[in-house]
Design an enzyme around this catalytic site. Structure first.
Site, mmCIF file in Angstrom:
data_model
loop_
_atom_site.group_PDB
_atom_site.id
_atom_site.type_symbol
_atom_site.label_atom_id
_atom_site.label_comp_id
_atom_site.label_asym_id
_atom_site.label_seq_id
_atom_site.Cartn_x
_atom_site.Cartn_y
_atom_site.Cartn_z
ATOM 1 N N GLY A 124 52.582 19.202 60.142
ATOM 2 C CA GLY A 124 52.656 17.949 61.171
ATOM 3 C C GLY A 124 54.125 17.164 61.390
ATOM 4 O O GLY A 124 54.495 16.836 62.399
ATOM 5 N N THR A 149 47.958 22.356 65.458
ATOM 6 C CA THR A 149 47.908 22.384 63.955
ATOM 7 C C THR A 149 48.953 23.137 63.355
ATOM 8 O O THR A 149 49.537 24.105 63.824
ATOM 9 C CB THR A 149 46.564 23.316 63.783
ATOM 10 O OG1 THR A 149 46.099 23.225 62.241
ATOM 11 C CG2 THR A 149 46.354 24.656 64.150
ATOM 12 N N ASP A 167 50.934 14.933 62.886
ATOM 13 C CA ASP A 167 51.027 15.097 64.179
ATOM 14 C C ASP A 167 49.555 15.025 65.153
ATOM 15 O O ASP A 167 49.772 14.541 66.144
ATOM 16 C CB ASP A 167 51.496 16.357 64.433
ATOM 17 C CG ASP A 167 50.744 17.607 64.173
ATOM 18 O OD1 ASP A 167 50.172 17.257 62.977
ATOM 19 O OD2 ASP A 167 50.406 18.399 64.810
ATOM 20 N N ARG A 184 50.656 8.490 54.941
ATOM 21 C CA ARG A 184 51.337 9.481 55.438
ATOM 22 C C ARG A 184 50.509 9.715 56.826
ATOM 23 O O ARG A 184 49.262 9.865 56.509
ATOM 24 C CB ARG A 184 51.631 10.728 54.913
ATOM 25 C CG ARG A 184 52.310 11.780 55.556
ATOM 26 C CD ARG A 184 51.317 12.783 56.217
ATOM 27 N NE ARG A 184 51.751 14.008 56.679
ATOM 28 C CZ ARG A 184 50.951 15.074 57.431
ATOM 29 N NH1 ARG A 184 49.591 14.683 57.585
ATOM 30 N NH2 ARG A 184 51.550 15.893 58.001
ATOM 31 N N THR A 208 42.775 21.864 60.191
ATOM 32 C CA THR A 208 42.545 20.750 61.453
ATOM 33 C C THR A 208 41.808 21.411 62.463
ATOM 34 O O THR A 208 41.794 22.542 62.544
ATOM 35 C CB THR A 208 43.900 20.437 61.816
ATOM 36 O OG1 THR A 208 44.619 19.684 60.794
ATOM 37 C CG2 THR A 208 43.962 19.552 63.242
HETATM 38 N N1 ASP Z 1 48.726 19.014 61.531
HETATM 39 C C1 ASP Z 1 48.048 18.499 60.610
HETATM 40 C C2 ASP Z 1 48.938 17.470 59.624
HETATM 41 O O1 ASP Z 1 49.894 17.298 59.383
HETATM 42 C C3 ASP Z 1 47.467 19.238 59.321
HETATM 43 C C4 ASP Z 1 47.079 20.536 59.912
HETATM 44 O O2 ASP Z 1 47.111 20.998 61.239
HETATM 45 O O3 ASP Z 1 45.913 21.080 59.309
HETATM 46 O O4 ASP Z 1 48.270 16.277 59.327
#
Ligand code: ASP
Length: 351
Positions: free
Chosen positions: A256, A253, A233, A230, A202
């Site tokens: 989430g 990141t 966060d 889904r 992310t």
């Molecule tokens: N936080 C992101 C999610 O859960 C994933 C990520 O940080 O890459 O969608």
């Protein structure tokens, strides 16, 4: 108790450095200058698992995004514009799990989420589950600027994009072979979303501009193999993104679900806000926040996420000083720059 001690320590440092040498009219506090930080995801980023060429590629990409934000701030631009300048760059780079190069859902498509928040007035915009908007962070910003709503999803968000002069692409634009292989591996081995290369990817940015305004933004494809619409966060204001001029700016990141349950970004900001307030004889004052105090608060929240079972990290810009990072993973793609001349990018936790 620990927080009170940290706040007191911050005040003690502030008092020793601010004490006037002689009786004179108190000089106005110097402007704190701008500060900027980016991330490109956290996870199992270990030296042994990346070739020197891969490391160099990521560092170059991070530096380019850092420079894009830095140029905005050094030119007197706003924190919001610096955040969008860096994030659009990272979204366009297929190495990161945002925009082009996003991970695949269980159904083999790319579903993108993004959010942005302006600490000046706590305006916010967020989008979830979009398939055709080239730069989801610009759509989130359009939602924020429009001001009627904070969060739009799916078809409605895309319809809104069509009405706001944003670049629209075919869904195939986001697809890369690398991410498709990750989905195939997940299905073949019956793994969970977290098991396929435990790397998040992310992207996010936080900024304080020369006027002292804060902003934060985050953009993602979410997690490989996500199902049932889904949403993680990243587009949730208060979980993956938060900014408040009275406190700080945060982009997260990681896994989430845990970041939502711990309301990570808002929790950090509320603790910062509390640490900046000192009440003496019934009078409440705002005291400077040292980098050490900020780091202590941020590390504390990430430790709590870890205790819950979550992994990941955050970047945080405060009202003073330089931005801080915190992670409970072996690495996080990241970078930071300040008006004092700091400019650095890093991958591994021990850098
Ligand atoms: N936080 C992101 C999610 O859960 C994933 C990520 O940080 O890459 O969608």
């Amino acid at each position: 108790m620990l927080l009170r001690l940290l706040a007191a320590a911050g005040l003690a440092i502030a008092m020793t450095t601010a004490a006037p040498a002689q009786d004179a009219a108190p000089a106005a506090a110097p402007a704190p200058g701008w500060s900027f930080a980016i991330h490109g995801g956290a996870g199992t980023l270990e030296r042994s698992r990346m070739t020197p060429e891969q490391q160099a590629d990521y560092r170059t990409a991070l530096q380019a995004a850092l420079d894009a934000g830095r140029a905005v701030l050094a030119g007197g631009g706003s924190a919001v514009d610096a955040v969008t300048a860096a994030i659009t760059r990272l979204e366009d780079d297929p190495k990161f799990n945002a925009g082009k190069g996003a991970v695949f859902t269980w159904d083999g498509i790319n579903e993108l989420d993004a959010s942005i928040m302006d600490g000046n007035g706590r305006r916010a915009g967020a989008v979830a589950g979009v398939h055709t908007v080239r730069n989801p962070i610009l759509l989130a910003k359009a939602v924020m600027d429009d001001g009627r709503h904070v969060m739009l999803s799916g078809k409605g968000a895309e319809q809104f994009a069509g009405e706001h002069d944003l670049a629209i692409v075919a869904p195939a634009y986001f697809a890369t072979d690398h991410r498709r292989r990750q989905l195939e591996e997940l299905k073949a081995k019956n793994l969970s979303a977290l098991d396929v290369e435990f790397k998040f990817g992310t992207v996010g940015a936080v900024a304080r501009d020369a006027d002292g305004h804060l902003a934060a933004g985050t953009s993602t494809g979410g997690m490989t193999g996500k199902r049932w619409g889904r949403i993680g966060d990243s587009p949730v204001i208060g979980a993956g993104t938060y900014a408040d001029d009275a406190a700080c700016a945060v982009s997260a990141t990681g896994s989430g679900e845990f970041f939502i349950r711990a309301a990570v970004a808002h929790t950090i900001c509320e603790r910062v806000r509390a640490a900046r307030k000192l009440t003496v004889d019934g009078k409440t004052e705002t005291v400077p926040l040292t980098t050490e105090v900020l780091q202590g608060i941020v590390d504390g929240v990430i430790a709590e996420v870890g205790e819950m079972g979550g992994d990941g990290g955050v970047i945080v810009a405060g009202p003073d000083g330089k931005p801080v990072f915190s992670m409970n993973t072996p690495g996080m793609y990241r970078g930071r720059a300040t008006s004092d001349g700091l400019s650095e990018v890093a991958i591994f936790a021990d850098e």
